[in-house]
Scaffold this motif. Structure first.
Motif, PDB file in Angstrom:
ATOM      1  N   VAL A 139      16.207 -12.123  12.546  1.00  0.00           N
ATOM      2  CA  VAL A 139      15.327 -13.181  13.047  1.00  0.00           C
ATOM      3  C   VAL A 139      14.641 -13.901  11.890  1.00  0.00           C
ATOM      4  CG1 VAL A 139      13.209 -13.636  14.349  1.00  0.00           C
ATOM      5  CG2 VAL A 139      14.957 -12.110  15.291  1.00  0.00           C
ATOM      6  N   LEU A 140      14.177 -13.143  10.899  1.00  0.00           N
ATOM      7  CA  LEU A 140      13.396 -13.720   9.810  1.00  0.00           C
ATOM      8  C   LEU A 140      14.226 -14.027   8.572  1.00  0.00           C
ATOM      9  CD1 LEU A 140      10.218 -11.472  10.076  1.00  0.00           C
ATOM     10  CD2 LEU A 140      10.560 -13.748  11.018  1.00  0.00           C
ATOM     11  N   GLY A 141      15.480 -13.563   8.541  1.00  0.00           N
ATOM     12  CA  GLY A 141      16.301 -13.812   7.366  1.00  0.00           C
ATOM     13  C   GLY A 141      15.908 -12.978   6.175  1.00  0.00           C
ATOM     14  N   ILE A 142      15.468 -11.750   6.424  1.00  0.00           N
ATOM     15  CA  ILE A 142      15.037 -10.853   5.357  1.00  0.00           C
ATOM     16  C   ILE A 142      15.921  -9.609   5.378  1.00  0.00           C
ATOM     17  CG2 ILE A 142      13.126  -9.472   4.426  1.00  0.00           C
ATOM     18  CD1 ILE A 142      12.649 -12.460   4.279  1.00  0.00           C
ATOM     19  N   PRO A 143      16.657  -9.318   4.302  1.00  0.00           N
ATOM     20  CA  PRO A 143      17.484  -8.096   4.275  1.00  0.00           C
ATOM     21  C   PRO A 143      16.609  -6.844   4.316  1.00  0.00           C
ATOM     22  CG  PRO A 143      17.466  -9.165   2.121  1.00  0.00           C
ATOM     23  CD  PRO A 143      16.778 -10.101   3.059  1.00  0.00           C
ATOM     24  N   ARG A 144      17.213  -5.747   4.715  1.00  0.00           N
ATOM     25  CA  ARG A 144      16.459  -4.511   4.906  1.00  0.00           C
ATOM     26  C   ARG A 144      15.766  -4.044   3.630  1.00  0.00           C
ATOM     27  NH1 ARG A 144      20.280  -4.809   8.528  1.00  0.00           N
ATOM     28  NH2 ARG A 144      20.019  -3.905  10.613  1.00  0.00           N
ATOM     29  N   GLU A 145      16.422  -4.221   2.488  1.00  0.00           N
ATOM     30  CA  GLU A 145      15.836  -3.740   1.242  1.00  0.00           C
ATOM     31  C   GLU A 145      14.633  -4.572   0.805  1.00  0.00           C
ATOM     32  OE1 GLU A 145      18.872  -4.784   1.666  1.00  0.00           O
ATOM     33  OE2 GLU A 145      19.465  -6.314   0.207  1.00  0.00           O
ATOM     34  N   MET A 146      14.431  -5.738   1.440  1.00  0.00           N
ATOM     35  CA  MET A 146      13.297  -6.595   1.088  1.00  0.00           C
ATOM     36  C   MET A 146      12.241  -6.631   2.186  1.00  0.00           C
ATOM     37  SD  MET A 146      15.298  -9.860  -0.657  1.00  0.00           S
ATOM     38  CE  MET A 146      13.745 -10.677  -1.003  1.00  0.00           C
ATOM     39  N   ALA A 147      12.372  -5.776   3.183  1.00  0.00           N
ATOM     40  CA  ALA A 147      11.429  -5.783   4.305  1.00  0.00           C
ATOM     41  C   ALA A 147      10.033  -5.434   3.823  1.00  0.00           C
ATOM     42  CB  ALA A 147      11.877  -4.804   5.376  1.00  0.00           C
ATOM     43  N   PRO A 148       8.999  -6.171   4.237  1.00  0.00           N
ATOM     44  CA  PRO A 148       7.621  -5.854   3.830  1.00  0.00           C
ATOM     45  C   PRO A 148       7.161  -4.536   4.437  1.00  0.00           C
ATOM     46  CG  PRO A 148       7.635  -7.578   5.500  1.00  0.00           C
ATOM     47  CD  PRO A 148       9.051  -7.332   5.127  1.00  0.00           C
ATOM     48  N   GLU A 149       6.308  -3.829   3.703  1.00  0.00           N
ATOM     49  CA  GLU A 149       5.810  -2.540   4.174  1.00  0.00           C
ATOM     50  C   GLU A 149       4.458  -2.642   4.853  1.00  0.00           C
ATOM     51  OE1 GLU A 149       8.018   0.162   0.723  1.00  0.00           O
ATOM     52  OE2 GLU A 149       5.823   0.130   0.908  1.00  0.00           O
ATOM     53  N   ASP A 186      17.075 -16.265   1.734  1.00  0.00           N
ATOM     54  CA  ASP A 186      18.055 -17.286   1.350  1.00  0.00           C
ATOM     55  C   ASP A 186      17.419 -18.645   1.091  1.00  0.00           C
ATOM     56  OD1 ASP A 186      19.311 -17.820   4.778  1.00  0.00           O
ATOM     57  OD2 ASP A 186      17.289 -17.830   3.914  1.00  0.00           O
ATOM     58  N   GLY A 187      16.080 -18.723   1.189  1.00  0.00           N
ATOM     59  CA  GLY A 187      15.378 -19.983   0.970  1.00  0.00           C
ATOM     60  C   GLY A 187      15.298 -20.863   2.194  1.00  0.00           C
ATOM     61  N   ARG A 188      15.963 -20.473   3.278  1.00  0.00           N
ATOM     62  CA  ARG A 188      15.939 -21.282   4.500  1.00  0.00           C
ATOM     63  C   ARG A 188      14.608 -21.125   5.220  1.00  0.00           C
ATOM     64  NH1 ARG A 188      19.374 -20.001   9.973  1.00  0.00           N
ATOM     65  NH2 ARG A 188      18.432 -21.626  11.249  1.00  0.00           N
ATOM     66  N   VAL A 189      14.081 -22.226   5.733  1.00  0.00           N
ATOM     67  CA  VAL A 189      12.831 -22.210   6.495  1.00  0.00           C
ATOM     68  C   VAL A 189      13.155 -22.056   7.970  1.00  0.00           C
ATOM     69  CG1 VAL A 189      10.765 -23.504   7.114  1.00  0.00           C
ATOM     70  CG2 VAL A 189      11.639 -23.599   4.772  1.00  0.00           C
TER      71      VAL A 189
END
Length: 599
Positions: free
Chosen positions: A173-183, A224-227
């Protein structure tokens, strides 16, 4: 009949001709999707379009010229009457939603606005939209619990520690890979677009402090830089172990946001172009000489028809412009029956929308002059139109040559037709016009500045115009089989001029056309009740997808073809169905329908 002094204009005849032109303009209003009517200051109805006829169930002949309150007495004493009288008195427009007093159960969005000689009223049925919004609110209430929202981007924030948990679908949904997910929740706020961050955090803090629901929309910037536009819905709850948590869902609403923005831009552009077209016709009515009623009526009908053909050409090309060859063919349509008497030659080039209208009017005036006084006024006469263009950054040169005509000396003063040609090509486009009165006919040299030119998208070479009444395409070979001959074709198209073109095209191919249906309700009814062989469906009908009607046709075993300006519309829902993408080439619609009819 009133007497007139010799030499004075026949004002009654002029008034009658203006009325005839107003009837022609009615077709413009009938092509819009909203209902529209107008009244004068005495409350007499002066305009009543097609959608208004359908909504009120009254033919315009029963309404025009009559007192509004006598035609619709059920509106007397209503809030609607008070609003209209208030606008009439104050000149301040009113926009409102109200239940229809004509069709119980329907909700109408109504705009009442002042006109120089009375009021204008536009309206549309928003019942389906309001029902959808109500359903969405009900659905959101059911999504307060985490387990109901987990599949569409579920999150949970521990308000004590600030720790954040995401469902797997949240990454997509947000375009964020798992390794970059906020904690943590604070880490997540850094993903929010800087312009939206403060408002989004304010909504979340209010939910934490006051227990109010989270209901907001904001942008996030993916890895990916997409909004992406995100709709956040959530609620503070107390877990069984005593922890207070903010749980909710995130929905990707980027497509809806972008569609809303496109719709806003399109509506503004449509409003501008409709007003511009009406202003052009108004100027023609005011400026054209009216020596006698029949001549004035014939001339005005020809000019309005030329504008209508230019409008259809632009609509077919999604208002990106129009090929020069097609503008010339459309402008000369109807002047002769023998295509051998007209020749058009030139390279692939397209004109900007404003230049299409200007050249269409100019060519129509040249054709009119040739048919009255020049080469097309005699059987042996002929007109050749050649043009040259060397590519982007260069002017277009066009040459009009008449041959075999009676010839005529240069006029002592240019009439309105030649004045209109110069106004369109020299004043409006900044080009040049040179007239040469030769013994066998008029020759005209025209230049159109480079800023009005672009490369033609279509690679179809220019062709000579078809005889009048054949829609500009090649004459049908009667020895060939016509697969649509005698077939009943259901057509759905909400753009009036495009619908008219489809009807004419299919009828020319021998088909019996049902429709065109301009909204989903009418289309669904026809799909369920009419005995048809095949259907041509516009995917988007006044903002609603035609897929429910397609399902009805599929259940009945009736083949259908989608006609759409969207590249991928319907491919997920009906992957095997043929599609005709707008703008289509000549013959493409007929071929697609014929293929759909094959077993």
């Amino acid at each position: 009949m009133s007497a007139t002094t010799p030499g004075e204009p026949d004002w009654e005849s002029i008034a009658g001709s203006l009325s005839q032109a107003a009837n022609a303009l009615q077709s413009v209003l009938d092509g819009i999707g909203d209902g529209f009517y107008a009244v004068d200051r005495s409350w007499r109805v002066t305009v009543f379009n097609r959608v208004a006829e359908e909504h009120f169930g009254r033919d315009r002949s029963e309404v025009l010229g009559h007192d509004l309150w006598q035609v619709f007495p059920q509106a007397l004493g209503s809030d609607y009457e008070q609003a209209m009288r208030r606008v009439m008195d104050t000149g301040v427009r009113v926009e409102r939603e109200e239940a229809s007093y004509i069709r119980p159960g329907q909700i109408m969005e109504v705009r009442v606005f002042p006109l120089p000689d009375g009021l204008g009223v536009s309206f549309r049925d928003v019942t389906a939209r309001r029902m959808a919004e109500k359903a969405l609110r009900q659905s959101e209430a059911r999504l307060k619990l985490a387990q109901q929202a987990g599949r569409i981007g579920h999150y949970e924030i521990d308000l004590g520690s600030g720790r954040l948990w995401w469902s797997d679908s949240q990454h997509d949904v947000l375009g964020i890979p798992r390794e970059m997910a906020p904690e943590t929740a604070m880490d997540f706020t850094r993903l929010i677009h800087p312009e939206d961050r403060e408002a989004a955090m304010g909504t979340e803090l209010a939910a934490i402090r006051n227990g109010t629901p989270v209901d907001t929309e904001f942008r996030v910037i993916g890895a990916d830089g997409r909004v992406r536009w995100i709709a956040a819905r959530g609620q503070v709850v107390r877990q069984p172990d005593g922890r207070r948590c903010l749980v909710g869902i995130n929905l990707d609403v980027t497509a809806r946001r972008e569609a809303d923005e496109r719709q806003r831009l399109l509506m503004g552009e449509l409003d501008h172009r409709a007003k511009n077209m009406l202003s052009v016709i108004q100027s023609l009515l005011r400026l054209a000489p009216a020596r006698d009623l029949p001549t004035f009526q014939q001339v005005m009908e020809g000019r309005v028809a030329a504008l209508a053909r230019a409008h259809t050409l632009l609509a077919r090309g999604c208002w990106a412009g129009g090929p020069v060859a097609e503008v010339l063919r459309e402008g000369l349509e109807g002047f002769v029956e023998d295509p051998a008497r007209l020749g058009i030659a030139g390279p692939a080039a397209s004109l900007a929308p404003a230049a299409v209208q200007a050249l269409a009017l100019a060519i129509h005036e040249l054709g009119t002059n040739a048919a009255k006084y020049g080469a097309l006024s005699v059987p042996e006469g002929r007109v050749e139109v050649d043009y040259w263009w060397l590519g982007p950054g260069t002017d277009l040169s066009l040459r009009w040559r008449e041959a075999g005509g009676p010839g005529a000396p240069p006029p002592q003063d240019e009439g309105f037709g030649l004045t209109l040609i110069r106004q369109c090509l020299e004043q409006q486009l900044g080009g040049t016009v040179r007239l040469h009165w030769r013994p066998d006919g008029l020759a005209v040299q025209v230049t159109i500045p480079a800023r009005h030119l672009s490369a033609e998208v279509s690679s179809t070479p220019p062709a000579r115009p078809a005889p009048a009444g054949h829609g500009g395409g090649p004459a049908a070979d009667p020895s060939k089989v016509r697969p649509l001959q005698g077939k009943r074709v259901l057509v759905a198209e909400d753009e009036g001029l495009i619908g008219l073109e489809l009807r004419a095209t299919l009828e020319a191919a021998g088909a019996d056309v049902v429709g065109p249906a301009t909204n989903l309700a009418v289309l669904s009814r026809l799909a369920a009740t009419e005995q048809v062989d095949v259907a041509l469906l516009d995917v988007n009908l006044q903002g609603r997808a035609s897929f429910p009607a397609a399902a009805i046709l599929a259940d009945r075993g009736i083949p259908f073809v989608f006609c759409t300006g969207y590249d991928e519309a319907g491919e997920d829902e009906y992957p095997g169905v043929r599609r005709v993408r707008k703008p289509w080439r000549r013959g493409e619609v007929e071929r697609a329908l014929a293929e759909a009819l094959r077993p």
